[in-house]
Write a protein that holds these residues in place. Structure first.
Motif, mmCIF file in Angstrom:
data_model
loop_
_atom_site.group_PDB
_atom_site.id
_atom_site.type_symbol
_atom_site.label_atom_id
_atom_site.label_comp_id
_atom_site.label_asym_id
_atom_site.label_seq_id
_atom_site.Cartn_x
_atom_site.Cartn_y
_atom_site.Cartn_z
ATOM 1 N N THR A 15 0.830 -1.193 0.000
ATOM 2 C CA THR A 15 0.000 0.000 0.000
ATOM 3 C C THR A 15 0.872 1.253 0.000
ATOM 4 O O THR A 15 0.634 2.175 -0.768
ATOM 5 N N GLU A 265 -12.171 3.191 4.531
ATOM 6 C CA GLU A 265 -10.815 3.126 5.077
ATOM 7 C C GLU A 265 -10.559 4.300 6.030
ATOM 8 O O GLU A 265 -10.006 4.114 7.123
ATOM 9 N N LYS A 268 -12.365 3.711 9.278
ATOM 10 C CA LYS A 268 -11.665 2.672 10.032
ATOM 11 C C LYS A 268 -10.438 3.251 10.740
ATOM 12 O O LYS A 268 -10.209 2.972 11.921
ATOM 13 N N SER A 272 -9.514 4.205 15.111
ATOM 14 C CA SER A 272 -8.376 3.796 15.947
ATOM 15 C C SER A 272 -8.111 4.837 17.024
ATOM 16 O O SER A 272 -7.449 4.564 18.016
HETATM 17 P P1 ADP Z 1 1.795 -2.294 3.503
HETATM 18 O O1 ADP Z 1 3.064 -2.583 4.248
HETATM 19 O O2 ADP Z 1 1.055 -3.514 3.109
HETATM 20 O O3 ADP Z 1 1.971 -1.333 2.394
HETATM 21 P P2 ADP Z 1 0.948 -0.569 5.653
HETATM 22 O O4 ADP Z 1 1.744 -1.096 6.768
HETATM 23 O O5 ADP Z 1 1.287 0.761 5.109
HETATM 24 O O6 ADP Z 1 0.781 -1.628 4.513
HETATM 25 O O7 ADP Z 1 -0.564 -0.578 6.165
HETATM 26 C C1 ADP Z 1 -1.580 -0.100 5.356
HETATM 27 C C2 ADP Z 1 -2.889 -0.473 5.998
HETATM 28 O O8 ADP Z 1 -2.949 0.039 7.324
HETATM 29 C C3 ADP Z 1 -4.077 0.094 5.253
HETATM 30 O O9 ADP Z 1 -5.047 -0.923 5.102
HETATM 31 C C4 ADP Z 1 -4.573 1.182 6.192
HETATM 32 O O10 ADP Z 1 -5.966 1.351 6.096
HETATM 33 C C5 ADP Z 1 -4.200 0.643 7.537
HETATM 34 N N1 ADP Z 1 -4.059 1.687 8.549
HETATM 35 C C6 ADP Z 1 -3.238 2.754 8.533
HETATM 36 N N2 ADP Z 1 -3.391 3.513 9.631
HETATM 37 C C7 ADP Z 1 -4.332 2.892 10.383
HETATM 38 C C8 ADP Z 1 -4.948 3.173 11.635
HETATM 39 N N3 ADP Z 1 -4.626 4.256 12.337
HETATM 40 N N4 ADP Z 1 -5.875 2.298 12.098
HETATM 41 C C9 ADP Z 1 -6.223 1.217 11.391
HETATM 42 N N5 ADP Z 1 -5.676 0.897 10.202
HETATM 43 C C10 ADP Z 1 -4.762 1.728 9.701
#
Ligand code: ADP
Ligand code: MG
Length: 536
Positions: A15, A265, A268, A272
Protein backbone atom coordinates in the motif's frame (compact mmCIF):
# COMPACT_ATOMS: atom_id res chain seq x y z
CA UNK A 1 34.80 18.20 -4.32
CA UNK A 2 33.08 15.01 -5.37
CA UNK A 3 29.61 14.70 -4.00
CA UNK A 4 29.21 11.97 -1.43
CA UNK A 5 26.50 9.53 -2.38
CA UNK A 6 24.08 8.35 0.25
CA UNK A 7 22.41 5.06 0.94
CA UNK A 8 18.75 4.73 1.90
CA UNK A 9 16.52 2.01 3.29
CA UNK A 10 13.24 1.43 1.46
CA UNK A 11 10.18 -0.42 2.73
CA UNK A 12 8.47 -1.12 -0.60
CA UNK A 13 4.99 -1.89 0.70
CA UNK A 14 1.82 -3.18 -0.93
CA UNK A 15 0.00 0.00 0.00
CA UNK A 16 2.69 2.43 1.08
CA UNK A 17 6.39 2.90 0.58
CA UNK A 18 8.54 4.36 3.32
CA UNK A 19 12.10 5.67 2.91
CA UNK A 20 14.59 6.13 5.73
CA UNK A 21 18.14 7.33 6.13
CA UNK A 22 20.71 7.27 8.93
CA UNK A 23 22.47 10.45 9.90
CA UNK A 24 24.84 10.54 12.87
CA UNK A 25 23.77 6.98 13.73
CA UNK A 26 20.12 7.99 14.05
CA UNK A 27 17.66 6.57 11.51
CA UNK A 28 14.89 8.88 10.35
CA UNK A 29 12.07 8.59 7.86
CA UNK A 30 12.58 10.82 4.83
CA UNK A 31 9.42 12.88 4.28
CA UNK A 32 7.79 12.81 0.87
CA UNK A 33 7.38 15.86 -1.37
CA UNK A 34 4.05 16.39 0.39
CA UNK A 35 5.59 16.20 3.85
CA UNK A 36 4.06 12.78 4.46
CA UNK A 37 5.97 9.91 5.95
CA UNK A 38 4.63 7.43 3.43
CA UNK A 39 4.44 7.41 -0.36
CA UNK A 40 1.42 5.52 -1.75
CA UNK A 41 2.77 2.58 -3.81
CA UNK A 42 0.70 3.63 -6.80
CA UNK A 43 1.45 4.34 -10.44
CA UNK A 44 -1.15 5.74 -12.82
CA UNK A 45 -1.55 6.89 -16.37
CA UNK A 46 -3.45 10.17 -16.20
CA UNK A 47 -5.90 11.20 -18.91
CA UNK A 48 -3.32 13.83 -19.88
CA UNK A 49 -0.95 11.00 -20.76
CA UNK A 50 1.35 11.71 -17.82
CA UNK A 51 2.61 8.92 -15.63
CA UNK A 52 1.79 9.73 -12.01
CA UNK A 53 3.49 8.19 -8.99
CA UNK A 54 2.63 8.20 -5.28
CA UNK A 55 0.24 10.83 -3.89
CA UNK A 56 -0.87 12.26 -7.25
CA UNK A 57 -1.62 8.72 -8.48
CA UNK A 58 -3.71 8.03 -5.40
CA UNK A 59 -5.57 11.34 -5.73
CA UNK A 60 -7.03 10.39 -9.10
CA UNK A 61 -7.61 6.69 -8.34
CA UNK A 62 -11.31 7.31 -7.72
CA UNK A 63 -11.99 8.61 -11.20
CA UNK A 64 -9.40 6.57 -13.10
CA UNK A 65 -9.43 3.09 -11.53
CA UNK A 66 -8.61 1.23 -14.74
CA UNK A 67 -5.36 3.07 -15.28
CA UNK A 68 -4.21 3.18 -11.67
CA UNK A 69 -1.97 0.39 -10.47
CA UNK A 70 -1.84 -0.42 -6.78
CA UNK A 71 -0.76 -3.61 -5.05
CA UNK A 72 2.04 -4.30 -7.53
CA UNK A 73 3.85 -6.07 -4.74
CA UNK A 74 1.42 -8.95 -4.96
CA UNK A 75 2.07 -9.47 -8.67
CA UNK A 76 5.80 -8.87 -9.05
CA UNK A 77 7.90 -11.90 -9.90
CA UNK A 78 4.90 -14.11 -10.65
CA UNK A 79 4.15 -15.87 -13.91
CA UNK A 80 0.99 -14.55 -15.61
CA UNK A 81 -0.51 -18.01 -15.55
CA UNK A 82 0.15 -18.67 -11.88
CA UNK A 83 -2.82 -19.26 -9.64
CA UNK A 84 -2.19 -16.15 -7.54
CA UNK A 85 -2.21 -13.89 -10.60
CA UNK A 86 -5.32 -15.50 -12.02
CA UNK A 87 -7.10 -14.93 -8.71
CA UNK A 88 -5.94 -11.33 -8.43
CA UNK A 89 -6.93 -10.59 -12.01
CA UNK A 90 -10.62 -10.58 -11.23
CA UNK A 91 -10.19 -8.62 -8.00
CA UNK A 92 -8.07 -5.75 -9.34
CA UNK A 93 -9.56 -2.83 -11.25
CA UNK A 94 -6.68 -2.55 -13.74
CA UNK A 95 -5.80 -4.92 -16.55
CA UNK A 96 -3.21 -7.65 -16.05
CA UNK A 97 -1.68 -9.14 -19.18
CA UNK A 98 1.12 -11.60 -19.95
CA UNK A 99 4.42 -9.74 -20.23
CA UNK A 100 7.19 -10.41 -22.74
CA UNK A 101 8.79 -13.02 -20.47
CA UNK A 102 5.61 -14.79 -19.42
CA UNK A 103 5.50 -12.86 -16.17
CA UNK A 104 2.41 -10.89 -15.21
CA UNK A 105 2.44 -7.33 -16.55
CA UNK A 106 -0.04 -4.47 -16.41
CA UNK A 107 -1.69 -2.51 -19.16
CA UNK A 108 -1.93 1.24 -18.76
CA UNK A 109 -3.62 2.77 -21.77
CA UNK A 110 -1.70 1.45 -24.75
CA UNK A 111 1.41 0.69 -22.73
CA UNK A 112 2.32 -2.63 -21.18
CA UNK A 113 4.51 -2.22 -18.10
CA UNK A 114 6.32 -5.12 -16.46
CA UNK A 115 5.92 -5.28 -12.71
CA UNK A 116 9.59 -4.41 -12.13
CA UNK A 117 8.93 -1.31 -14.26
CA UNK A 118 5.88 -0.38 -12.19
CA UNK A 119 7.81 -0.76 -8.95
CA UNK A 120 10.80 1.04 -10.41
CA UNK A 121 8.64 4.16 -10.77
CA UNK A 122 7.83 4.03 -7.07
CA UNK A 123 11.50 3.43 -6.23
CA UNK A 124 12.66 6.21 -8.55
CA UNK A 125 10.22 8.50 -6.77
CA UNK A 126 11.64 7.40 -3.41
CA UNK A 127 15.13 8.17 -4.73
CA UNK A 128 14.09 11.61 -5.95
CA UNK A 129 12.31 12.46 -2.71
CA UNK A 130 15.34 11.51 -0.66
CA UNK A 131 17.75 13.40 -2.92
CA UNK A 132 15.66 16.54 -2.41
CA UNK A 133 15.39 16.01 1.30
CA UNK A 134 18.98 14.93 1.97
CA UNK A 135 20.46 17.37 -0.50
CA UNK A 136 22.68 15.15 -2.62
CA UNK A 137 22.87 12.08 -4.79
CA UNK A 138 21.33 8.84 -3.62
CA UNK A 139 22.51 5.87 -5.63
CA UNK A 140 22.37 2.95 -3.22
CA UNK A 141 19.60 1.26 -1.29
CA UNK A 142 18.62 -1.62 0.91
CA UNK A 143 15.12 -2.74 -0.03
CA UNK A 144 12.91 -4.91 2.14
CA UNK A 145 10.67 -7.75 0.96
CA UNK A 146 8.32 -10.17 2.73
CA UNK A 147 10.09 -13.14 4.30
CA UNK A 148 8.07 -15.49 2.10
CA UNK A 149 9.16 -13.92 -1.21
CA UNK A 150 10.69 -16.54 -3.50
CA UNK A 151 13.71 -16.26 -5.74
CA UNK A 152 11.73 -14.79 -8.69
CA UNK A 153 10.13 -12.12 -6.54
CA UNK A 154 13.42 -11.11 -4.92
CA UNK A 155 15.16 -10.92 -8.28
CA UNK A 156 12.30 -8.85 -9.68
CA UNK A 157 12.62 -6.33 -6.83
CA UNK A 158 16.37 -6.08 -7.46
CA UNK A 159 15.59 -5.48 -11.11
CA UNK A 160 13.11 -2.75 -10.15
CA UNK A 161 15.87 -1.08 -8.11
CA UNK A 162 18.27 -1.24 -11.04
CA UNK A 163 15.68 0.28 -13.37
CA UNK A 164 15.21 3.10 -10.86
CA UNK A 165 18.94 3.87 -10.94
CA UNK A 166 19.64 2.40 -7.54
CA UNK A 167 22.32 -0.08 -6.70
CA UNK A 168 20.49 -2.51 -4.44
CA UNK A 169 23.13 -3.40 -1.87
CA UNK A 170 20.90 -5.89 -0.22
CA UNK A 171 17.42 -7.37 -0.21
CA UNK A 172 16.37 -7.66 3.43
CA UNK A 173 13.40 -9.46 4.95
CA UNK A 174 10.80 -7.13 6.45
CA UNK A 175 10.51 -8.84 9.87
CA UNK A 176 14.28 -8.83 10.22
CA UNK A 177 14.30 -5.11 9.43
CA UNK A 178 11.60 -4.50 12.06
CA UNK A 179 13.62 -6.44 14.64
CA UNK A 180 16.71 -4.41 13.73
CA UNK A 181 14.84 -1.17 14.31
CA UNK A 182 14.00 -2.45 17.77
CA UNK A 183 17.20 -4.16 18.82
CA UNK A 184 20.13 -2.77 16.84
CA UNK A 185 23.11 -1.97 19.10
CA UNK A 186 21.01 -2.43 22.23
CA UNK A 187 22.80 -5.56 23.44
CA UNK A 188 19.56 -7.44 23.90
CA UNK A 189 19.06 -11.12 24.37
CA UNK A 190 15.40 -11.74 23.61
CA UNK A 191 12.88 -13.69 21.62
CA UNK A 192 10.66 -11.31 19.72
CA UNK A 193 7.57 -11.91 17.66
CA UNK A 194 6.99 -9.54 14.74
CA UNK A 195 3.25 -9.17 14.05
CA UNK A 196 2.86 -7.38 10.72
CA UNK A 197 -0.68 -6.60 9.62
CA UNK A 198 -0.34 -4.41 6.54
CA UNK A 199 -2.62 -3.35 3.72
CA UNK A 200 -2.97 -6.68 1.99
CA UNK A 201 -0.99 -9.29 3.85
CA UNK A 202 -0.38 -10.62 7.32
CA UNK A 203 3.12 -11.80 8.23
CA UNK A 204 4.45 -13.14 11.47
CA UNK A 205 8.01 -14.08 12.38
CA UNK A 206 9.79 -15.09 15.56
CA UNK A 207 13.38 -13.93 15.92
CA UNK A 208 16.07 -14.59 18.47
CA UNK A 209 18.11 -11.49 19.24
CA UNK A 210 21.54 -11.93 20.76
CA UNK A 211 23.50 -8.68 20.69
CA UNK A 212 23.71 -7.84 17.02
CA UNK A 213 22.91 -11.36 15.87
CA UNK A 214 19.35 -11.57 14.51
CA UNK A 215 18.19 -15.10 13.88
CA UNK A 216 14.86 -15.94 12.31
CA UNK A 217 13.40 -18.95 14.13
CA UNK A 218 10.06 -19.35 12.40
CA UNK A 219 7.93 -17.45 9.97
CA UNK A 220 4.50 -17.66 8.32
CA UNK A 221 1.45 -15.65 7.34
CA UNK A 222 -1.45 -15.17 4.98
CA UNK A 223 -0.96 -13.32 1.70
CA UNK A 224 -4.68 -12.58 1.49
CA UNK A 225 -5.37 -10.99 4.87
CA UNK A 226 -4.84 -7.30 5.53
CA UNK A 227 -6.30 -3.83 5.94
CA UNK A 228 -8.29 -4.02 2.71
CA UNK A 229 -10.32 -6.86 4.18
CA UNK A 230 -11.23 -4.59 7.10
CA UNK A 231 -12.18 -1.83 4.65
CA UNK A 232 -14.35 -4.24 2.70
CA UNK A 233 -16.27 -5.22 5.83
CA UNK A 234 -16.94 -1.57 6.62
CA UNK A 235 -17.95 -0.80 3.03
CA UNK A 236 -20.39 -3.73 2.93
CA UNK A 237 -21.90 -2.60 6.20
CA UNK A 238 -22.27 0.99 4.98
CA UNK A 239 -24.00 -0.11 1.79
CA UNK A 240 -26.40 -2.32 3.81
CA UNK A 241 -27.28 0.52 6.16
CA UNK A 242 -27.69 2.99 3.31
CA UNK A 243 -30.07 0.64 1.54
CA UNK A 244 -32.12 0.19 4.70
CA UNK A 245 -32.25 3.92 5.38
CA UNK A 246 -33.00 5.04 1.85
CA UNK A 247 -34.96 2.04 0.65
CA UNK A 248 -32.98 1.99 -2.56
CA UNK A 249 -30.07 0.05 -3.97
CA UNK A 250 -26.68 1.71 -4.29
CA UNK A 251 -25.23 1.90 -7.75
CA UNK A 252 -22.18 -0.23 -8.19
CA UNK A 253 -20.40 2.10 -10.58
CA UNK A 254 -16.63 1.81 -10.12
CA UNK A 255 -16.45 5.45 -9.05
CA UNK A 256 -19.12 5.04 -6.34
CA UNK A 257 -17.48 1.84 -5.15
CA UNK A 258 -14.04 3.45 -5.00
CA UNK A 259 -15.46 6.45 -3.06
CA UNK A 260 -17.16 4.16 -0.55
CA UNK A 261 -13.99 2.14 -0.15
CA UNK A 262 -11.87 5.21 0.54
CA UNK A 263 -14.48 6.50 3.00
CA UNK A 264 -14.59 3.11 4.70
CA UNK A 265 -10.82 3.13 5.08
CA UNK A 266 -10.77 6.67 6.51
CA UNK A 267 -13.53 5.79 8.97
CA UNK A 268 -11.66 2.67 10.03
CA UNK A 269 -8.46 4.63 10.63
CA UNK A 270 -10.25 7.39 12.55
CA UNK A 271 -11.86 4.77 14.77
CA UNK A 272 -8.38 3.80 15.95
CA UNK A 273 -8.31 7.16 17.69
CA UNK A 274 -11.91 8.25 18.34
CA UNK A 275 -14.91 6.13 19.40
CA UNK A 276 -17.36 7.07 16.63
CA UNK A 277 -17.42 8.62 13.19
CA UNK A 278 -19.87 9.65 10.48
CA UNK A 279 -19.30 8.48 6.93
CA UNK A 280 -20.49 11.19 4.59
CA UNK A 281 -20.51 10.98 0.83
CA UNK A 282 -22.47 13.73 -0.87
CA UNK A 283 -24.25 12.83 -4.12
CA UNK A 284 -23.43 9.14 -3.98
CA UNK A 285 -26.36 8.38 -6.28
CA UNK A 286 -29.56 9.99 -7.51
CA UNK A 287 -33.29 9.44 -7.22
CA UNK A 288 -35.62 10.85 -9.87
CA UNK A 289 -32.86 13.15 -11.01
CA UNK A 290 -32.17 14.49 -7.48
CA UNK A 291 -28.90 13.87 -5.67
CA UNK A 292 -28.92 11.47 -2.72
CA UNK A 293 -26.21 11.73 -0.06
CA UNK A 294 -24.83 8.95 2.05
CA UNK A 295 -24.67 9.52 5.80
CA UNK A 296 -23.93 6.48 7.95
CA UNK A 297 -22.64 6.59 11.54
CA UNK A 298 -20.15 3.97 12.71
CA UNK A 299 -18.84 3.21 16.19
CA UNK A 300 -15.65 1.47 17.21
CA UNK A 301 -17.70 -1.31 18.77
CA UNK A 302 -19.48 -1.87 15.46
CA UNK A 303 -16.17 -1.92 13.63
CA UNK A 304 -14.84 -4.47 16.11
CA UNK A 305 -17.88 -6.70 15.65
CA UNK A 306 -17.55 -6.47 11.85
CA UNK A 307 -13.89 -7.50 11.88
CA UNK A 308 -13.38 -9.63 15.01
CA UNK A 309 -13.05 -12.83 12.95
CA UNK A 310 -10.27 -11.27 10.83
CA UNK A 311 -8.30 -10.48 13.97
CA UNK A 312 -8.97 -13.98 15.31
CA UNK A 313 -7.55 -15.43 12.09
CA UNK A 314 -4.23 -13.68 12.67
CA UNK A 315 -3.89 -15.42 16.03
CA UNK A 316 -4.58 -18.85 14.55
CA UNK A 317 -1.64 -18.10 12.24
CA UNK A 318 0.52 -16.82 15.12
CA UNK A 319 -0.07 -20.07 17.02
CA UNK A 320 0.77 -22.12 13.93
CA UNK A 321 4.09 -20.29 13.54
CA UNK A 322 4.97 -20.80 17.22
CA UNK A 323 4.11 -24.49 16.87
CA UNK A 324 6.57 -24.89 13.96
CA UNK A 325 9.42 -24.71 16.45
CA UNK A 326 7.56 -25.73 19.61
CA UNK A 327 7.86 -22.21 21.02
CA UNK A 328 5.46 -21.44 23.89
CA UNK A 329 3.67 -18.11 24.07
CA UNK A 330 5.30 -17.32 27.42
CA UNK A 331 8.75 -17.60 25.81
CA UNK A 332 8.07 -14.52 23.67
CA UNK A 333 9.76 -11.58 25.41
CA UNK A 334 8.39 -8.84 23.16
CA UNK A 335 5.72 -8.50 20.50
CA UNK A 336 6.58 -5.88 17.87
CA UNK A 337 3.67 -4.41 15.94
CA UNK A 338 4.27 -3.62 12.30
CA UNK A 339 1.87 -2.48 9.57
CA UNK A 340 -0.77 0.23 9.62
CA UNK A 341 -3.64 -2.11 10.44
CA UNK A 342 -1.94 -3.18 13.67
CA UNK A 343 -2.76 0.31 15.02
CA UNK A 344 -6.36 -0.84 15.47
CA UNK A 345 -7.04 -0.95 19.24
CA UNK A 346 -8.76 -4.34 18.86
CA UNK A 347 -5.50 -5.81 17.59
CA UNK A 348 -3.56 -4.41 20.53
CA UNK A 349 -6.11 -5.76 23.01
CA UNK A 350 -5.98 -9.14 21.35
CA UNK A 351 -2.17 -9.19 21.57
CA UNK A 352 -2.33 -8.36 25.26
CA UNK A 353 -4.89 -11.11 25.86
CA UNK A 354 -2.98 -13.66 23.80
CA UNK A 355 0.50 -13.10 25.19
CA UNK A 356 -0.37 -11.82 28.66
CA UNK A 357 1.53 -8.60 27.96
CA UNK A 358 0.95 -5.56 25.80
CA UNK A 359 2.86 -5.10 22.53
CA UNK A 360 6.11 -3.15 22.62
CA UNK A 361 5.62 0.60 22.67
CA UNK A 362 8.09 2.86 20.98
CA UNK A 363 8.49 0.89 17.77
CA UNK A 364 6.47 2.75 15.17
CA UNK A 365 4.39 0.30 13.11
CA UNK A 366 4.54 2.34 9.90
CA UNK A 367 8.18 3.27 10.09
CA UNK A 368 10.11 0.45 11.69
CA UNK A 369 10.72 -1.64 8.57
CA UNK A 370 12.21 1.32 6.70
CA UNK A 371 14.20 2.40 9.77
CA UNK A 372 15.62 -1.11 10.13
CA UNK A 373 16.54 -1.15 6.44
CA UNK A 374 18.31 2.20 6.85
CA UNK A 375 20.20 0.97 9.93
CA UNK A 376 21.28 -2.12 8.06
CA UNK A 377 22.31 -0.05 5.04
CA UNK A 378 24.36 2.22 7.28
CA UNK A 379 26.04 -0.73 8.98
CA UNK A 380 27.19 -2.33 5.71
CA UNK A 381 30.94 -2.48 5.72
CA UNK A 382 31.17 -1.23 9.31
CA UNK A 383 33.25 -3.19 11.79
CA UNK A 384 30.37 -3.74 14.18
CA UNK A 385 28.07 -4.89 11.40
CA UNK A 386 25.12 -7.06 12.30
CA UNK A 387 24.85 -10.77 11.65
CA UNK A 388 21.61 -11.98 10.13
CA UNK A 389 20.77 -15.64 10.35
CA UNK A 390 17.84 -16.64 8.27
CA UNK A 391 16.09 -19.80 7.26
CA UNK A 392 14.59 -20.91 3.98
CA UNK A 393 10.87 -20.19 4.09
CA UNK A 394 9.79 -22.79 1.54
CA UNK A 395 11.54 -25.87 0.15
CA UNK A 396 13.18 -25.64 -3.30
CA UNK A 397 13.44 -28.67 -5.56
CA UNK A 398 12.61 -30.13 -8.94
CA UNK A 399 9.83 -31.99 -10.73
CA UNK A 400 10.26 -35.73 -10.92
CA UNK A 401 9.04 -37.75 -13.90
CA UNK A 402 5.85 -38.66 -12.07
CA UNK A 403 5.06 -34.98 -11.51
CA UNK A 404 5.96 -35.31 -7.85
CA UNK A 405 8.03 -32.58 -6.24
CA UNK A 406 11.45 -33.58 -4.99
CA UNK A 407 12.72 -31.10 -2.41
CA UNK A 408 16.47 -30.47 -2.44
CA UNK A 409 16.69 -27.49 -0.09
CA UNK A 410 14.41 -28.22 2.82
CA UNK A 411 12.20 -25.79 4.72
CA UNK A 412 14.03 -23.91 7.49
CA UNK A 413 17.45 -24.73 6.02
CA UNK A 414 19.76 -22.06 7.47
CA UNK A 415 20.66 -19.57 4.77
CA UNK A 416 23.03 -18.87 3.21
CA UNK A 417 23.08 -22.60 2.53
CA UNK A 418 23.39 -25.21 -0.19
CA UNK A 419 22.51 -28.81 -1.03
CA UNK A 420 23.35 -30.93 -4.01
CA UNK A 421 22.12 -33.95 -5.91
CA UNK A 422 23.28 -35.97 -8.87
CA UNK A 423 21.71 -36.20 -12.30
CA UNK A 424 21.21 -39.86 -13.31
CA UNK A 425 24.07 -41.46 -15.29
CA UNK A 426 23.94 -41.30 -19.09
CA UNK A 427 21.94 -43.85 -21.03
CA UNK A 428 21.96 -44.72 -24.70
CA UNK A 429 18.55 -43.32 -25.45
CA UNK A 430 19.26 -39.94 -23.90
CA UNK A 431 17.86 -36.90 -25.66
CA UNK A 432 20.11 -34.13 -26.90
CA UNK A 433 19.53 -32.00 -23.84
CA UNK A 434 18.45 -32.34 -20.26
CA UNK A 435 16.08 -29.91 -18.76
CA UNK A 436 15.17 -29.59 -15.15
CA UNK A 437 12.24 -27.57 -13.82
CA UNK A 438 12.75 -25.98 -10.42
CA UNK A 439 9.93 -25.14 -8.04
CA UNK A 440 9.51 -23.65 -4.59
CA UNK A 441 6.76 -24.67 -2.21
CA UNK A 442 5.58 -27.43 0.05
CA UNK A 443 2.97 -29.12 -2.15
CA UNK A 444 3.64 -32.73 -3.11
CA UNK A 445 2.91 -32.10 -6.76
CA UNK A 446 5.53 -29.90 -8.40
CA UNK A 447 2.92 -28.09 -10.47
CA UNK A 448 1.16 -26.84 -7.36
CA UNK A 449 4.31 -25.03 -6.26
CA UNK A 450 5.74 -21.77 -7.55
CA UNK A 451 7.67 -22.26 -10.80
CA UNK A 452 11.17 -20.81 -10.37
CA UNK A 453 12.60 -21.58 -13.76
CA UNK A 454 14.08 -24.15 -16.02
CA UNK A 455 17.62 -25.35 -16.32
CA UNK A 456 18.65 -26.54 -19.74
CA UNK A 457 21.84 -28.64 -19.86
CA UNK A 458 23.68 -30.51 -22.58
CA UNK A 459 23.24 -34.30 -22.56
CA UNK A 460 26.85 -34.53 -21.39
CA UNK A 461 25.71 -33.24 -17.99
CA UNK A 462 24.17 -36.62 -17.19
CA UNK A 463 25.63 -38.07 -14.01
CA UNK A 464 26.97 -34.73 -12.81
CA UNK A 465 26.50 -33.03 -9.51
CA UNK A 466 24.00 -30.16 -9.30
CA UNK A 467 24.25 -27.73 -6.42
CA UNK A 468 21.41 -25.41 -5.38
CA UNK A 469 22.61 -22.54 -3.24
CA UNK A 470 20.57 -19.80 -1.59
CA UNK A 471 22.58 -16.74 -0.65
CA UNK A 472 22.03 -14.33 2.22
CA UNK A 473 19.47 -12.41 0.18
CA UNK A 474 17.47 -15.54 -0.54
CA UNK A 475 18.59 -15.62 -4.17
CA UNK A 476 19.15 -18.98 -5.81
CA UNK A 477 22.19 -20.02 -7.84
CA UNK A 478 22.59 -23.35 -9.58
CA UNK A 479 26.00 -24.88 -10.22
CA UNK A 480 26.55 -27.97 -12.35
CA UNK A 481 29.71 -30.08 -12.23
CA UNK A 482 32.50 -30.35 -9.71
CA UNK A 483 35.89 -28.77 -9.04
CA UNK A 484 37.37 -26.93 -11.98
CA UNK A 485 34.45 -28.00 -14.16
CA UNK A 486 31.78 -26.47 -11.95
CA UNK A 487 29.76 -23.86 -13.78
CA UNK A 488 27.00 -21.58 -12.62
CA UNK A 489 23.85 -21.78 -14.71
CA UNK A 490 21.12 -19.24 -15.33
CA UNK A 491 17.57 -20.36 -14.82
CA UNK A 492 15.35 -19.60 -17.71
CA UNK A 493 12.00 -18.23 -16.65
CA UNK A 494 10.86 -17.54 -20.18
CA UNK A 495 8.72 -20.63 -20.04
CA UNK A 496 5.69 -20.25 -17.90
CA UNK A 497 4.44 -23.43 -16.26
CA UNK A 498 1.79 -23.53 -19.02
CA UNK A 499 4.38 -23.28 -21.75
CA UNK A 500 6.41 -25.99 -20.07
CA UNK A 501 3.33 -28.16 -19.99
CA UNK A 502 2.67 -27.60 -23.67
CA UNK A 503 6.18 -28.40 -24.87
CA UNK A 504 6.15 -31.54 -22.79
CA UNK A 505 2.83 -32.60 -24.20
CA UNK A 506 4.32 -32.11 -27.69
CA UNK A 507 7.37 -34.09 -26.80
CA UNK A 508 5.23 -36.86 -25.37
CA UNK A 509 3.14 -36.95 -28.52
CA UNK A 510 6.27 -37.34 -30.64
CA UNK A 511 7.54 -40.13 -28.46
CA UNK A 512 4.19 -41.86 -28.39
CA UNK A 513 5.56 -45.02 -30.00
CA UNK A 514 8.14 -45.56 -27.25
CA UNK A 515 7.47 -47.41 -24.01
CA UNK A 516 6.13 -44.90 -21.50
CA UNK A 517 7.07 -44.48 -17.89
CA UNK A 518 4.45 -45.09 -15.22
CA UNK A 519 1.32 -43.14 -16.16
CA UNK A 520 1.63 -39.60 -14.88
CA UNK A 521 -1.58 -38.11 -13.52
CA UNK A 522 -0.78 -35.00 -15.52
CA UNK A 523 1.45 -34.98 -18.57
CA UNK A 524 3.01 -31.64 -17.84
CA UNK A 525 5.80 -30.05 -15.93
CA UNK A 526 8.23 -32.75 -16.85
CA UNK A 527 11.17 -32.76 -19.09
CA UNK A 528 13.45 -35.15 -20.72
CA UNK A 529 14.22 -36.12 -17.16
CA UNK A 530 11.17 -38.25 -17.57
CA UNK A 531 13.33 -40.41 -19.71
CA UNK A 532 16.28 -40.18 -17.37
CA UNK A 533 14.76 -40.71 -13.96
CA UNK A 534 11.73 -42.65 -15.03
CA UNK A 535 12.73 -46.21 -15.65
CA UNK A 536 9.15 -47.42 -15.66
P1 ADP B 1 1.79 -2.29 3.50
O1 ADP B 1 3.06 -2.58 4.25
O2 ADP B 1 1.06 -3.51 3.11
O3 ADP B 1 1.97 -1.33 2.39
P2 ADP B 1 0.95 -0.57 5.65
O4 ADP B 1 1.74 -1.10 6.77
O5 ADP B 1 1.29 0.76 5.11
O6 ADP B 1 0.78 -1.63 4.51
O7 ADP B 1 -0.56 -0.58 6.17
C1 ADP B 1 -1.58 -0.10 5.36
C2 ADP B 1 -2.89 -0.47 6.00
O8 ADP B 1 -2.95 0.04 7.32
C3 ADP B 1 -4.08 0.09 5.25
O9 ADP B 1 -5.05 -0.92 5.10
C4 ADP B 1 -4.57 1.18 6.19
O10 ADP B 1 -5.97 1.35 6.10
C5 ADP B 1 -4.20 0.64 7.54
N1 ADP B 1 -4.06 1.69 8.55
C6 ADP B 1 -3.24 2.75 8.53
N2 ADP B 1 -3.39 3.51 9.63
C7 ADP B 1 -4.33 2.89 10.38
C8 ADP B 1 -4.95 3.17 11.64
N3 ADP B 1 -4.63 4.26 12.34
N4 ADP B 1 -5.88 2.30 12.10
C9 ADP B 1 -6.22 1.22 11.39
N5 ADP B 1 -5.68 0.90 10.20
C10 ADP B 1 -4.76 1.73 9.70
MG1 MG C 1 4.50 -3.49 5.21
Amino acid sequence: MAERSRIIGIDLGTTNTVVAHVRNRIPKVVPSERGNLVIPSMVALASSGDLLVGGPARDQAVTNPRNTVSGAKRLIGRPFESLAVQELKSALPYEIVPGPDGAAAVKLGERVLTLPEVSSHVLAHAKKVSELSLGGLVTEAVITVPAWYNDNQRSAVKEAGRLAGLEVKRILNEPTAAALAYGFNRKLRKKVLVYDLGGGTFDVSVLQLDNNVFEVLATGGDTFLGGVDFDRRVAEHVVRVFEQLEGMGLSTSPVARQRIQFAAESAKMDLSVIPNVMLELPFITERRGKPVDLRVPLTRDQLNALTQDLVDRTFAIVDGVLAQKGIRRQEIDEVLLVGGQSRMPLVQQAITAHFGKPPRKGVHPDECVALGAALFADSLGALDAVTLLDALFMPIGYAQPSGAFKAVLERNLPIPGARSFRLPPPRESDPAEISLELFQGDAQRAGDNEFLGRLVLPASAAGQKVELRVDAEGLLTVTVGEGANARAHQLSTRDTPEAVRRTLADRDARKAGEPRVAPAPEPGLLSSLKKMFGRG
